[in-house]
Each structure stands twice: as C-alpha cells, then as structure tokens.
Design a protein around this motif. Structure first.
Motif, mmCIF file in Angstrom:
data_model
loop_
_atom_site.group_PDB
_atom_site.id
_atom_site.type_symbol
_atom_site.label_atom_id
_atom_site.label_comp_id
_atom_site.label_asym_id
_atom_site.label_seq_id
_atom_site.Cartn_x
_atom_site.Cartn_y
_atom_site.Cartn_z
ATOM 1 N N ILE A 149 74.379 -67.966 38.139
ATOM 2 C CA ILE A 149 72.925 -67.833 38.847
ATOM 3 C C ILE A 149 72.600 -69.069 38.137
ATOM 4 C CG2 ILE A 149 70.965 -66.391 37.324
ATOM 5 C CD1 ILE A 149 72.673 -64.341 37.253
ATOM 6 N N HIS A 150 72.049 -69.726 37.132
ATOM 7 C CA HIS A 150 71.905 -71.023 36.577
ATOM 8 C C HIS A 150 71.930 -71.672 37.856
ATOM 9 C CE1 HIS A 150 69.810 -74.349 35.457
ATOM 10 N NE2 HIS A 150 70.246 -74.793 34.214
ATOM 11 N N ALA A 151 73.465 -71.870 38.312
ATOM 12 C CA ALA A 151 73.123 -73.418 38.802
ATOM 13 C C ALA A 151 73.062 -72.657 41.127
ATOM 14 C CB ALA A 151 75.238 -72.683 39.115
ATOM 15 N N ASN A 152 72.664 -71.287 40.579
ATOM 16 C CA ASN A 152 71.957 -71.025 42.143
ATOM 17 C C ASN A 152 70.776 -70.937 42.642
ATOM 18 O OD1 ASN A 152 74.446 -71.514 43.401
ATOM 19 N ND2 ASN A 152 75.400 -69.554 42.818
ATOM 20 N N SER A 153 70.346 -71.904 40.686
ATOM 21 C CA SER A 153 68.836 -71.482 40.961
ATOM 22 C C SER A 153 68.107 -69.608 41.265
ATOM 23 C CB SER A 153 67.917 -72.169 42.167
ATOM 24 O OG SER A 153 68.271 -73.820 41.520
ATOM 25 N N LYS A 154 69.236 -69.086 40.599
ATOM 26 C CA LYS A 154 68.080 -68.298 40.827
ATOM 27 C C LYS A 154 67.557 -67.145 39.489
ATOM 28 C CE LYS A 154 71.064 -66.304 44.817
ATOM 29 N NZ LYS A 154 72.553 -65.253 45.505
ATOM 30 N N ARG A 155 67.165 -65.949 40.045
ATOM 31 C CA ARG A 155 66.414 -65.616 38.358
ATOM 32 C C ARG A 155 67.830 -64.247 37.581
ATOM 33 N NH1 ARG A 155 60.485 -65.127 38.895
ATOM 34 N NH2 ARG A 155 60.636 -67.596 39.310
#
Ligand SMILES: [Zn+2]
Length: 855
Positions: free
Chosen positions: A719-725
């Motif tokens: 999630i962090h790598a894909n800049s999601k929340r």
C-alpha cells in the motif's frame, strides 16, 4: 597372544594358515619378488573365489613406506576380522558375494623388515643405488609426474626411471590386468587425514565429490568408534604436489584412489594407540568395500546438471537432469559443513522427480547439497553429482557481512622468535601450539568492523579458519585449540609475543577443538552463542575485532611438537582470498518508530451513512461498521523501508457488563475501495489484523492492540509502495441471533504504530560486458560495473561443472570494487564457468552474469 606388531614372516604365515582354513574365500599368492627375494604377497577375498576378477573390487595397499607399519598391521587384522565375522554379519556376506577384496599388506617387505630390525625410521626399499646408498622411495617410482633426480641418498629418491623397482612393477602389472578395481586405498602414517587423488590440478575433477564422500563416510565410521575426526585434503596451490605416487597411477586408470594417513606417529605405542587406529579403521574399510560396487559399470549413472533453481531466505529449489526411467529414484543429501558425510542421516529428500524443494532452512546460512540416483531393483547407487554450495537469503530485516582478516595485523607470534615475529604478519601460515624451537605459538587475527553500524544487533557470528596441516600435532589426545575475543586496547604491538600471550580474554568463543578433532583440508568454524554475539557487538565501537587462537602450552617429556598450521590466505604459502580467515556476521539494526493518526475514523451504517466512530448492532439488529483510513506518506521511501512491526492501538469508551457473544475484527481492505454498506457486508475475502476482541474483554482493558502478521505487513508495504491509503474496517459478529442495541464507541483517534528500518530491498543491476582473455598465462576476467550509488562491489566465483547460480557455489576468486580480476589458480586447459554478482551494502546479490570458459 602377544599384543605387538607382526613381522613380515608372521604376517605371511598368518595368511597361509587362514587360507588353509577358508580356501573358498581367501586366496594368497605372490605377485612379485623384492631385491632381497621376499614375496610381495596378495590376499584375495571373495565368495565364489574363482570368479573374483568378474566382480567390482577394492584394492588395499599397505606399508609402501617401510616405517609406516600401520598398513601391514591393519590389513592382517582386517582380513582376520572378515573371516571371523562373515558368517554372522549379513552385510559382510553381501559385500563378499557381490565384490572382491585385493589386499597387499606390505608393498615394501625389505624396507619394512629393515625398519623393524635396524632403523625404525627407514622409508625406502632396499635397492643398492649406483652411488652406494640404499633405497628408492617406492611412492615416487610410479609414472605419473615422475621426476628423475640424482639425489640417490635422499629419502624421497624416486629411482632411475618410473617402475624401475620390482615392488612398483609388480603392483602396476596387477592393477593393469585387473580393470575390476574401482577403489584403491593406500595406507600410510601419519596425520589422521585422507588424501584423495587430484590429477595435479587444483580444480576438482567430475569425481571430486565422490572421492571426498568416500573419505567423509569412512571418517564418520572412524568417529563413531574413537571420536577422532580425520581430515580430507587434496592439497592446494602453491603447495608442492608429490610426484610418481601410486595413488596418481591408480587414479589415472580410472580408480577412485585415496591415501589414508593414520595416527599421529609412524610407529606408535601398540596397545594404546595402534590398536585404537586399527579398531577405528576396520569399519571404515568395510564402508569403502560397501561402496566398491557403486563405482562399477553395474551402478546407475551419475545425475547431470545438478544445480539451484531458486533460493529464498528459508527455502530453495534444486533441479537436475536424468533420463526418464521407472526403476530410478533420487536421494538428496544436505550438510552444513564442507566435505561432510552423505549417509542416511543426511538425506533430506527421496524423490523420483527431477526437482526438489528444501524447506525450513535458516537464513544467511551455507548449505552443501549432492545427489545420487538409486536403482530400485538392484539397490545400487550412482556416483555423486558435484556438490552445490548455496547460502540462503537474508530475512527482510537482516544484513550480513563477510569480513576478511586484515593483512598487516594477522599472523602468529612465537615465544622464542621475537626477532622474526613481525615478518609472519600477512605472510606465513598461522602456527598455533608449541614445539621445541618456536616455543609457544599463538595466532592473532584482526578484522576491521567499521562497515558494520555501531548500533548493530548481532544475531549470528562465525569465525572460519582453514586448517592446512596437522602433521606436527604428534601427541595423541593432548591439548585443545581455543578462539578468544580480546580487547583491542590490550594490544598495541601485534608482533609482541608477551602482549598477545598475556592479553586477558573477554570470552572464549564456541567450542575448543580437541587434538583428536584437529583436521586438515576441512573448514573449521567457531560459532558464537547469543551472549558471545553481544560481547562482539560491544567491540563494534572500536571499529575492530581482535581474536587470538592458542593451543597447548607445554610438552610432555620426550615429545617435540604439538603444533597446528592454519591458512592465512596471504603470502607465498597461503591459498589466496578463498582461504583467508573469515568472520561472518548476521545482524539487524534497531527499528525507528512512527505513530500515525487516522485521517478518517467514522462508522458506516445502513441508513445513517457516516457518524462518530463506533461499531456494533443498532436497534434494528443491523451491523454498524467502524472505518479507519491512514495516510502513510510520512514513512520514508518504500524502496528502502522495511516494516519490522506494525500495530493499531484501539481504545473503547463503552463498557458492557453482560456479554451478548459479540466479537470485533479488524479487517484490512488491501487496496479495495469502500463503495457502499452492502459492499462491506457482502465482502468475502478477509485479511484480519491480529485477533478479535470480545465484548466481555472491553471492561478488562481499555486499550487493545491489533498486531499485523507477516502477510498484512507485506500488504502494508505494498500500500505504501503504491502511495495508497490504509483502509481498515472494524466488523462485529455475534454467536447469538437477533442481537440489538449493542454499540461500542471507540476512542477518537486510534493510532497506527509502525516500526521500520532503512534497508534496500532489491539488488543493484548486474555487471555488463563480461569477457575473458589469457594474460601472462592466467585467465583474466573483465566486466563493466553498474552506475548506482548503492553499488558496493562484485563477487566472482568459479565452478568447474555448472554455472554458479549462487555467489557461494564455487571457488571465490574476487570480492571488491574493481572491474577485472585474475584467476590465479584456474587451469587454462579445463572448461569451467565464472559468475559475477553485484551487491549492495545489505547485501542483496544480483542475478549472476555468467561466462563459460572453453579452452
Ligand atoms: Zn607414507
């Protein structure tokens, strides 16, 4: 009966008597006459003895060197043992049925008798040389690598020409006419070591693993009886290789040929030491006899292209080629030490497939694998595939370092040699122990640890040392060799014997090596306990780790030496980088911690879509879900952030005294987007965080912790790598039907706590343009390094059989930042593979760039 060495005549008579008693199993004949007209006696043992030459055979030769009495004695004791036991031991029966023993107790009868009667340290035969001196060293008189010298009185004079002597002529003739021999063992003393054949090259032949394993399995049998460890040593550059030996001649005929050096003295105390050597070597000989048939044409053929398919931190996959056959299956062997035995207890897999997955391995640990094909019908086994050496990957939060001893601060200091001690550093082998001339000798080994962070938490450490030669450790069961961690501040002059000897030790590391466990040719390592790791950790602040190896400090009356020689990997006598004392460290670093407050903390219900943060059942019995959303952008870059721990801290404001069987789950939405109440309700795939809390638990504790497991931590990193929340739902469930009016109000801002370390996750790019050329008689490899600020260096390995897929799978040629290297010991006339791996500071290793060297 007198318990003492048998003479040549007594031995010959014993064989004659035994063959009279067991004429169907034992035949005794002469295969030649010596200068002094003695018979060179051969004993043949086999069931169905007239067909002995049609069965695979083991050749035993003893006492080619006159003063090495063990051969003669062991041979006679072994034959007696076989004859006394074949009837009750079904294994011996089976071996004698399918194979043959050729035993020459004494290949040098004249020299043996001269040694017994006149001069115990006589070595050669009794030929009268042209210069009036006596004797030819028979083990320099064979043709392979024969060297002609005029030094006739020398102890290693090889004779006028190859096979000039009747003894060598006789055995040559016998071997040349018996192509059923598959294994040849030549017994000598001393050293407690096996010397397998090697064709004068320092790259292994295809049967190198076979030779090592025959030795290792024999050694295992020896260990079982007396606890002794025998070494296995091929010799290595630039040590001088012996010329004109019997072993190399037998090997040139396709026989697995091995010299066995028994004991710590040529002629030891019979009752105490020699009998112990005999007792331990009888089962070892039986082991070799058992294997004889597996190296004959009756056995299945060797497995091809045995190699690594993939390696992870706790498992790996191996693959190989073999023709498709219903009558064949495979045994896969695993060891954690090199040149270790391959027996039932080392088998990790039995399969008829051509791949195997090995699981539950330890991270950053070196394993050795080999494989055998087995014929189901005959139960015969194939030779071994060349060993595959592999180091497993690191866990996500781990780093490792392989540190090599510092040249100028690694050496040995001798009590009586203060003048020359300085010159040993970075130059001479590490002599440790005591002898008459040098006095007490200690080795000092220093490492620069500045590449390891000061706050590292060391999880595992091993110090590896290569034992080169144990021949000067001549006293049975006397002394032990210890590794100690020293305080760097105690040594200001590494070459000062008194300082090194008297430096207080912080801690003795791992287990001592007792004299009976000293080997040569097999890597030794001392393993640090957790406590010892913590002591080493404290030394990191000094950027240096200092170790002393010491041995016995006194000699019993009449003894002159108890000295061990380890490789330093530098200087003219060292074997180069591959043999340097190495400190292997696996560590992690303390995590950093951030706390994130949710940017959304609300509830989702059927009619009232959003409200304050709560969950449970409303007055109509419909579920109300809690919803949390976290923004992870305060974490550093995902490429270098490894999440070591994550949890959510949730508090409740409502308390109930009576349970309605309700539990609350935290569910990670893993890149899903909340669309509607119905979507949440009907969502099937679930990924829970931590464990549920029950309504009765609410009054026990105010705060509840939901800990991310490995899978949910990976999701979090994604999630962090894909800049999601990060989206989380708090879901109620109940075991009772018709639950109504049960709503829990949660604390307003439940924190997400993330602990992480900075660590690169993927390797830097591979090298490019890998080429080779011959430069000044050596193989030179060149390549282009990647341009990446995280690039630390390359690791180059050579393998004679298959392309190395792991940076450990071969002989280490180079490690560092250069874009070329020489392979100093690589043969120009032998096909081989080189792999170049790049690495970063973790290290993550790239895929290999492979070069196939064809002469
Ligand atoms: Zn010898």
């Amino acid at each position: 009966m007198k318990n003492q060495y048998l003479s040549y005549d007594e031995g010959t008579k014993l064989l004659k008597n035994l063959s009279d008693k067991f004429p169907d199993i034992l035949q005794v004949k002469s295969i030649g006459k010596t200068h002094e007209n003695r018979d060179i006696v051969l004993a043949t043992l086999s069931f169905d003895i007239e067909n002995e030459s049609t069965k695979p055979a083991l050749l035993f030769t003893g006492t080619i060197h006159a003063r090495e009495w063990i051969g003669h004695e062991l041979c006679l004791k072994f034959i007696t043992y076989i004859l006394n036991n074949f009837d009750t031991n079904p294994q011996i029966k089976e071996y004698l049925k399918r194979s043959t023993l050729y035993m020459v107790p004494c290949l040098n009868p004249d020299g043996f008798e001269y040694s017994r009667k006149h001069f115990s340290f006589w070595r050669k035969n009794r030929k009268k040389n042209k210069d009036g001196s006596y004797g030819v060293d028979l083990n320099r008189n064979f043709s392979i690598g024969f060297v002609k010298t005029s030094q006739m009185s020398s102890n290693v004079y090889g004779g006028e020409e190859a096979f000039s002597e009747p003894e060598t002529k006789a055995i040559k003739e016998f071997v040349d006419t018996h192509n059923n021999i598959t294994i040849a063992l030549d017994y000598h003393s001393q050293g407690n070591v096996f010397f397998p054949a090697h064709k004068f090259r320092h790259e292994q032949e295809i049967d190198g693993t076979d030779l090592n394993t025959i030795c290792a399995n024999m050694s295992e049998k020896i260990h079982k009886v007396t606890g002794r460890n025998y070494g296995i040593h091929r010799g290595k550059p630039p040590a001088k290789l012996i010329s004109g030996s019997g072993r190399e001649y037998y090997y040139s005929k396709g026989i697995k040929a091995i010299v066995v050096e028994v004991g710590t003295k040529n002629i030891p105390d019979y009752m105490k030491v020699m009998s112990s050597s005999i007792n331990e070597n009888i089962p070892a000989l039986l082991e070799a006899f058992k294997e004889t048939i597996n190296y004959s044409s009756l056995a299945p053929k060797r497995v091809d292209s045995f190699t690594i398919q993939c390696v992870e931190e706790t498992f790996l996959k191996l693959r190989w080629d073999y023709e498709l056959r219903n009558d064949i299956y495979f045994e896969i062997y695993r060891n954690t030490k090199d040149k270790a035995s391959c027996e039932i207890q080392n088998i990790v897999g039995i399969t008829k497939e051509h791949t195997f997955k090995d699981i539950e391995l330890e991270s950053a640990t070196t394993y050795y694998y080999t494989i055998r094909a087995v014929n189901k019908q005959t139960n015969l086994r194939s030779p071994f595939a060349p060993v595959v050496k592999v180091k497993t990957g690191l866990e996500k939060d781990e780093f490792s370092k392989m540190l090599f001893a510092l040249k100028n601060e690694t050496g040995y200091v001798g009590e009586n040699m203060n003048e020359t001690n300085r010159s040993h550093f970075g130059n001479n082998s590490l002599f440790v122990g005591i002898n008459k001339t040098k006095g007490i000798c200690n080795a000092l080994i220093c490492y620069d640890t500045s590449s390891i962070p000061k706050n590292a938490i060391i999880k595992k450490a091993r110090l590896h040392l290569y034992p080169m030669n144990r021949v000067a450790a001549k006293i049975e069961r006397f002394g032990e060799w210890n590794l100690s961690l020293l305080d760097n501040d105690d040594i200001n002059d590494v070459a000062d014997f008194a300082q090194v000897e008297n430096a207080p030790c912080i801690q003795v590391i791992g287990d001592a090596i007792k004299s009976q466990s000293l080997t040569q040719g097999i890597w030794n390592y001392w393993e640090f306990s957790s406590y010892q790791c913590s002591l080493l950790q404290k030394e990191l602040i000094k950027n240096k780790a200092v170790f002393r190896v010491d041995g016995p400090k006194t000699l019993p009356y009449g003894e002159d030496s108890q000295m061990m020689q380890f490789d330093i990997g530098y200087g003219n006598y060292g074997g180069g980088l591959h043999y340097r004392p190495m400190l292997e460290i696996k560590y992690t670093i303390p995590s950093q911690k951030i706390e994130i407050e949710p940017n959304i903390a609300e509830s989702i219900s059927q009619n009232l879509k959003k409200s304050q943060f709560e969950s449970g059942y409303n007055k109509d019995g419909n579920k109300i879900y809690g919803h949390l959303e976290y923004d992870l952008s305060t974490l550093p870059s995902s490429c270098t952030t490894v999440i070591t721990r994550a949890y959510i801290e949730l508090s409740n404001q409502t308390v109930y005294t009576k349970s309605k069987g309700i539990s609350f789950y935290l569910e990670l939405l893993d890149n899903d987007i909340i669309l509607s109440y119905e979507d949440i309700k009907n969502r099937e795939r679930v990924e829970y965080i931590g464990y549920e809390i029950r309504d009765v638990d609410l009054k026990k504790r105010e705060k509840h912790y939901f800990i991310f497991d490995t899978l949910s931590k990976l999701s979090l990193e994604n999630i962090h790598a894909n800049s999601k929340r990060l989206e989380i739902i708090i879901k109620p469930t109940s075991t009772q039907s018709n639950v109504k009016n049960r709503i829990v109000k949660w604390g307003i801002k439940p924190k997400l706590i993330i602990e992480y370390i900075n660590r690169r996750k993927t390797p830097v790019s591979k090298v490019t343009n890998l080429t080779n050329k011959i430069d000044k008689g050596r193989i030179k490899l060149s390549w282009k390094n990647p341009k990446d600020e995280d690039f630390i260096g390359v690791y180059v390995v050579r393998n004679s059989f298959h392309p190395p897929k792991n940076f450990m799978d071969g002989v280490k040629i180079y490690g560092g930042k250069d874009d070329y290297t020489y392979d100093t010991f690589g043969s120009l006339d032998k096909e081989k593979y080189y792999s170049v791996f790049t690495y970063d500071n973790v290290p993550n290793y790239s895929e290999p760039e492979i070069l196939h060297f064809v002469p």
